[in-house]
Every structure is written in C-alpha cells, then in structure tokens.
Motif scaffolding. Structure first.
Motif, PDB file in Angstrom:
ATOM      1  N   ILE B 128       0.839  -1.205   0.000  1.00 27.06           N
ATOM      2  CA  ILE B 128       0.000   0.000   0.000  1.00 27.06           C
ATOM      3  C   ILE B 128       0.869   1.248   0.000  1.00 27.06           C
ATOM      4  CG2 ILE B 128      -1.674   1.314   1.349  1.00 27.06           C
ATOM      5  CD1 ILE B 128      -2.921  -1.308   2.220  1.00 27.06           C
ATOM      6  N   GLU B 131       2.306   1.850  -3.374  1.00 28.73           N
ATOM      7  CA  GLU B 131       1.260   2.326  -4.279  1.00 28.73           C
ATOM      8  C   GLU B 131       0.981   3.815  -4.044  1.00 28.73           C
ATOM      9  OE1 GLU B 131       0.082   0.044  -6.416  1.00 28.73           O
ATOM     10  OE2 GLU B 131      -1.225   1.488  -7.435  1.00 28.73           O
ATOM     11  N   LEU B 132       0.949   4.229  -2.764  1.00 30.04           N
ATOM     12  CA  LEU B 132       0.578   5.607  -2.416  1.00 30.04           C
ATOM     13  C   LEU B 132       1.711   6.596  -2.602  1.00 30.04           C
ATOM     14  CD1 LEU B 132      -1.473   5.317   0.897  1.00 30.04           C
ATOM     15  CD2 LEU B 132      -2.241   6.246  -1.283  1.00 30.04           C
ATOM     16  N   LEU B 198      -5.220  -4.229  -5.939  1.00 25.76           N
ATOM     17  CA  LEU B 198      -4.734  -2.847  -5.863  1.00 25.76           C
ATOM     18  C   LEU B 198      -4.843  -2.154  -7.219  1.00 25.76           C
ATOM     19  CD1 LEU B 198      -1.456  -2.797  -3.722  1.00 25.76           C
ATOM     20  CD2 LEU B 198      -3.481  -1.389  -3.379  1.00 25.76           C
ATOM     21  N   LEU B 201      -8.090  -0.477  -7.983  1.00 23.87           N
ATOM     22  CA  LEU B 201      -8.531   0.625  -7.125  1.00 23.87           C
ATOM     23  C   LEU B 201      -7.722   1.870  -7.445  1.00 23.87           C
ATOM     24  CD1 LEU B 201      -8.640  -0.891  -3.519  1.00 23.87           C
ATOM     25  CD2 LEU B 201     -10.560  -0.486  -5.044  1.00 23.87           C
ATOM     26  N   VAL B 203      -6.063   4.005  -5.341  1.00 24.88           N
ATOM     27  CA  VAL B 203      -5.702   4.119  -3.933  1.00 24.88           C
ATOM     28  C   VAL B 203      -5.449   5.571  -3.548  1.00 24.88           C
ATOM     29  CG1 VAL B 203      -4.101   3.370  -2.170  1.00 24.88           C
ATOM     30  CG2 VAL B 203      -4.734   1.823  -3.995  1.00 24.88           C
ATOM     31  N   SER B 207      -7.556   7.514  -0.643  1.00 29.44           N
ATOM     32  CA  SER B 207      -6.946   7.960   0.600  1.00 29.44           C
ATOM     33  C   SER B 207      -6.996   9.479   0.699  1.00 29.44           C
ATOM     34  CB  SER B 207      -5.509   7.444   0.710  1.00 29.44           C
ATOM     35  OG  SER B 207      -4.771   7.903  -0.386  1.00 29.44           O
ATOM     36  N   LEU B 225      -8.872   1.473   3.064  1.00 25.39           N
ATOM     37  CA  LEU B 225      -8.133   0.646   2.112  1.00 25.39           C
ATOM     38  C   LEU B 225      -8.344  -0.846   2.351  1.00 25.39           C
ATOM     39  CD1 LEU B 225      -4.825   2.684   1.755  1.00 25.39           C
ATOM     40  CD2 LEU B 225      -6.865   2.674   0.308  1.00 25.39           C
ATOM     41  N   LEU B 229      -9.792  -3.799  -0.138  1.00 24.45           N
ATOM     42  CA  LEU B 229      -8.861  -4.829  -0.622  1.00 24.45           C
ATOM     43  C   LEU B 229      -9.200  -6.201  -0.062  1.00 24.45           C
ATOM     44  CD1 LEU B 229      -5.498  -2.896  -0.159  1.00 24.45           C
ATOM     45  CD2 LEU B 229      -6.524  -3.566  -2.328  1.00 24.45           C
TER      46      LEU B 229
END
Lengths: 305, 302
Positions: B128, B131-132, B198, B201, B203, B207, B225, B229
């Motif tokens: 995560i 990804e962020l 993931l 989405l 993300v 968020s 999240l 998921l």
C-alpha cells in the motif's frame, strides 16, 4: 497527501522565503524498512550464502577448486538426469496442458467447471509434491489400484515394468511430475488462450479461411511465444522441484536430491561444500531459463492487450 | 447441426436463431444444411472434442485420487474393505503412534498463523505504501516478490542452514521459527492477489478523499483501504495457508517436524494413515482454492 502535493507545497514555502529546513522531514521511507530488512535477511542473504559457499573450502579460504565438481561423472549424470526429466515432463506437460486449455475454451470463464478446474490445478501445481507422490504410490505402486487391477484382468505384473518398483527411479518420476506439470500449464497458458479474439477468427473466416487455416496461420503463431514461454516455466519448475522426488527416491538421482544428501557429509566426491557448488549450478541454469522466459513473455504480451 | 447453432449463438452474431425450430424455415439455414456441415467460426472446439479431452483429463487426474480413497479403505492385503484406519486416527489408545503427525500438524498450523501475520503486517502495508507514496518502486517490489519462484527452494534451503543456526541461538529451534523462511516461499503467491486488487482501485484518490474528510493515516488504512482490498487479502491469506500446509523442502533441510515431514515419516510405519491425511489435506486445499475462485467469479459477474 501525495508526494506531488507535498513537493509543491515545499516549493511554495521556499519561494515565500521561509526556511526550507522547517519542512517536516519525510519519514515515509521508514515504512519500507520492515519489508526490506525481512527480504535482505531471509531471501538475499541465504541465496548469497548458498551460492557463495561453493567458493570456499571447509576452512573458510577462497577457492575455485570446488568447481571441479562439475567435471565429476556422478554430478554430470545428476544434471543430465535432471535435464531430461525436466525436458520430457515440460514437453508432455505443455502439450497436454495446452490441449486441456483448448477444450476449456467452450466453458464459461466464470462457470462452475472453470472454477473447479482452476482450484484443482492450483492444488496440484502448488500444494506440495509429497501428497502427489502418495497418490501415485496408491495408483501404480507395487500394491497400487491400477497395478492390481491390471494384474487381475490381464495377468501382467507391475504394469509390464512401468509401475511397481520402477516408480522409485528417475524415469518413474515422469507420470508423477506430469501430475503437477499439466495443471501448471493449464494455469499459466489459459490467459493466452483466452486472449484469442473472436474478431480475428471472424476476419479470417470472412477472407475465406477454414478453421484449420485459422489455427495454422493465425492462432498458433499468436500463441507460440506464450506456449514456449510456459514450457520453459514448466522445465524450471520440474528442474527445481524437490518434495515429490524426495518422497519417492531415497538417495541421489537428480540435482536437488544430491544437494540435500551432500549436506549431511562434509566432503563428498572430492569437493568441499558440494551443496553450494550444485546450488550455483542450479542458479546458473535458472537464470538462463528465466531470461528466455522473460523474452518470450514480452513477445506474447504484444497480443494480450 | 445443433452444435453449429450453439456456436453462432455463443459468438453473439445471431440473435434470431434462438430455437432450432425457427431456424429450419430460414433460407440460409436450409442452404447451410444443404452444404452438409455448418462452418464454425472462432477458436473454441466442438462440443464433442471438448468433452472427450476433458473426460480423458478428468480420468488421468481423478484415478490417483480414487486410488488413495481405495487404499485408505483396504484391510491389509486381504482384499476386503474396512473403516478401521479412519477409526484408528480417532482412537485415543493409539494416540502415541500418531504423536509425530499431530505434533507436525500443530507446528504447521502455528507456522500458518505467523506466516499470515507476516503477509498482513509486513507485505500488505509495504504494498500500500509503495502504491501511495513510491509508485516508482512498484516494479522493484514486484521483482522482489516474484524472485523466490526463480531461485529453487533447495538453493535457499542450503543458505538457510547458517542463517537458522544463528536464529536457533536467538529464539531456540522450535518449528514456529520456520515461518520466517516459509514467508519468503509464500511471497509470490501472496503478492499476486493483492496486487491485482490494488490495480483495480484508485488508492491515491481513496486515501486523499478520506484524508480531506479528516481521517488519519491509521483510519485510512483500516477503514478505507483494507475493506476495499478484502478480496485480494482473503485470497492471499488462503493461498498462504495452502502453501504452508504443503511446504516440505525447507522443513526437511532444517530438520523440523511439520505436517509434510511427519507424513513422510509415518508413511513407513502406517501408510494407510499417511494416505488418509494426504487425502484430507488435498481436499482441504481444494476447498480453500475453490472459495478463492468463486469469490473472483462473483466479483466478475457483479
């Protein structure tokens, strides 16, 4: 807040003449630390130790002499046996697996049949070879169901030499290995098979192609890179597999078994750290295989958009 | 003929041939029949070919399973059948005989629990976070997670020996510490379902939306999240359990007792019980993976 927004704000602050050092330091990378430490300690370090140990004597001095083990006839025979076992089961597994994928094209992708085949394939391909070895002992071992039935019906003992005691030799591993190789092919080749577009078949038919022509001139060339890529994957899978063989064969035979048996004795076949030397050999083979696989996958991906 | 009509319908090019009866009167259907056979378009095989291949494959894959069932019911070499081997497993008087197997199963379950925790607390947050905040590292993370497939388990097993002689000095040589090693073997299987989830989405948008409504990072993770998921997380936990229960190589190299090593040991003294447990494990793994598959199928249809 995203990285972009954060840097934009930092730039804004700098333009306004405030101290850049007042910006809170970015500690997000610390979040990557646990995973990085874990991977270094339990993946990279063991892999390096395994391959590196082949270059040291028992006393810890660096040496290249251990590599002479690759000239040893027993080690060569192990690699040769591993190669042909992997090659035979990869080719047969790829052909049978691709045929099953072809037959599955008729099934609905989200239907029950596909779910059952997918789950069954994953279990057989990934769920441990010991149990598969037991299954084949119960089938074509000396007292196996098929062995006994064939003996009762036809009077042929041990399936004419194919079953019974020969199950515990390297050649006897072929049916057992196919039991996880074919499912692995189904799992890895099905996406490519499903990537064949109906529109291509229709375009070919409009131009007068028969189904045979369509398969020979369009579908097969498109599927070829994926097919050979998956076959390489199967080869690598058989080459590195240990559990099935260990449950059936006691000593030596193929490289993974030799690695395990050489761990228990300090100096085997005249080389220190033979396990490390053999591990190095396996890694070299795997690197070559994976490079070829990567190339073929890139070609295959062209048609899967 | 009926196969041909089905094919056309399946390809979605003809809505009118809903019943063969109506097709009889249509000129092109008559013309097609006059030609003798209907041309099929598309990659899919005929129903007959498909059925033959699948039945043959079914026989090859089901006969060994049936042989296990038959073997587990045998009464020695007498040729008659009994349930005594199943009863023996549950018989408290014979418990000592299966002690190793029970111990191995318990050890494997403990390793399962710790490995799932490694996936949830080490792999998932890292995925995560990448990804962020560090999308540039996405490819590197994928490479690392796939790497254990490329390195044969026997090779890592050789390297684990010196690593685990240190670990044994730190935390003892109990079987649960195998979870750290097996967590690595599990990485490729655990990574994929979460990564696929993931990908589907946004993300960053999720968020940021939560953050702008005043949620802290903890709330974003736990309440935004993770619920989004959940399918990927569930699938990767299930496959982790399946792989851990089937793991044999690492346990053998480090000579710890797990479910699989105990199975191989007990096979020499009581092959019937070994086969019963192998069968149960295969069925359990199949059910776990079938549930994963159906979860995916429901989502695709929804």
């Amino acid at each position: 807040m995203t990285l972009a927004a954060r840097t934009a704000r930092a730039r804004g602050a700098r333009d306004a003449g405030t101290e850049p050092s007042r910006r809170r330091p970015d500690l997000g990378w610390l979040g990557l630390a646990p995973f990085s430490v874990y991977v270094v300690l339990f993946l990279l370090l063991p892999a390096a130790l395994a391959v590196g140990s082949g270059f040291f004597t028992r006393d810890g001095a660096f040496t290249l002499a251990n590599l002479a083990a690759f000239g040893n006839p027993i080690v060569l025979k192990d690699f040769l046996d591993s190669f042909w076992l992997s090659a035979v089961t990869a080719v047969l597994g790829a052909v049978f697996g691709a045929t099953i994928c072809y037959a599955l094209l008729r099934a609905r992708p989200d239907g029950l049949l596909r779910s059952v085949v997918d789950a069954g394939s994953s279990v057989l391909a990934q769920f441990g070879g010991v149990m598969l070895a037991f299954a084949w002992i119960a089938t074509i071992g000396s007292q196996g169901l098929v062995t006994v039935l064939v003996a009762q019906l036809t009077g042929i003992e041990s399936l004419g030499g194919l079953g019974g005691p020969s199950l515990y030799t390297v050649a006897g591993l072929i049916p057992v290995y196919l039991y996880f190789q074919v499912p692995l092919m189904v799992l890895s080749f099905m996406p490519a098979m499903e990537g064949l577009r109906q529109a291509w078949a229709e375009a070919a038919a409009t131009l007068g192609a028969t189904r045979a022509t369509y398969w020979r001139r369009i579908a097969m060339p498109i599927l070829a890179p994926a097919f050979f890529g998956c076959a390489i994957l199967l080869f690598a899978n058989a080459f590195s597999s240990f559990a099935t063989a260990a449950a059936l064969i006691d000593q030596g035979g193929i490289v993974p078994l030799r690695i395990f048996s050489s761990l228990s004795s300090e100096t085997v076949l005249g080389a220190d750290n033979l396990a490390g030397v053999l591990a190095l050999g396996m890694v070299v083979v795997m690197v070559v295989l994976m490079a070829a696989y990567g190339l073929l996958q890139r070609r295959a991906a062209r048609w899967q958009r | 003929m009926s196969a041909g009509v089905e094919d056309v319908r399946a390809s979605g090019t003809s809505e009118e041939s809903t019943t063969p009866l109506r097709a009889v009167g249509r000129p092109e259907a008559v013309a097609r029949r006059a030609l003798g056979r209907t041309p099929r378009v598309g990659a899919a095989p005929s129903r007959a070919t498909s059925t033959i291949v699948l039945v043959l494959a079914g026989v090859f894959f089901l006969v060994p399973i049936a042989a296990m069932v038959e073997f587990s019911l045998r009464q020695g070499r007498t040729g008659s059948y009994t349930l005594q081997h199943y009863a023996a497993v549950l018989d408290p008087a014979q418990e000592y005989a299966y002690d190793g197997l029970f111990q191995g199963t318990l050890n494997s379950l403990a390793i399962c629990a710790i490995t799932v925790l490694i996936v949830l607390l080490v792999l998932l947050p890292t995925m995560i976070l990448v990804e962020l905040r560090y999308p540039a590292l996405r490819r590197a993370l994928e490479f690392v997670c796939i790497l254990p497939i490329t390195i044969p388990t026997v090779v890592i097993g050789v390297g684990f020996l010196p690593v685990y002689s240190v670990i044994a000095r730190l935390v003892g040589s109990d079987a649960w510490s195998l979870a750290f090693a097996i967590g690595i073997i599990v990485l490729p299987y655990a990574y994929r379902p979460i990564a696929v989830n993931l990908q589907g989405l946004d993300v960053a948008m999720l968020s940021e939306a939560a953050r702008s409504l005043g949620a802290g990072w903890g709330t974003v993770m736990v309440r935004v999240l993770v619920p989004n998921l959940r399918r990927g997380i569930l699938a990767s936990c299930f496959i982790t359990i399946a792989v851990v229960l089937g793991e044999f190589t690492i346990a053998t190299f480090l000579s710890r007792t797990t479910f699989q090593t105990a199975l191989v040991l007990i096979q020499h003294t009581d092959p019937y019980v070994a086969v019963i447990f192998a069968l149960l494990a295969l069925v359990f793994g199949f059910v776990l993976l079938l549930v994963i598959g159906r979860l995916g199928a429901v989502r695709r249809r929804a």
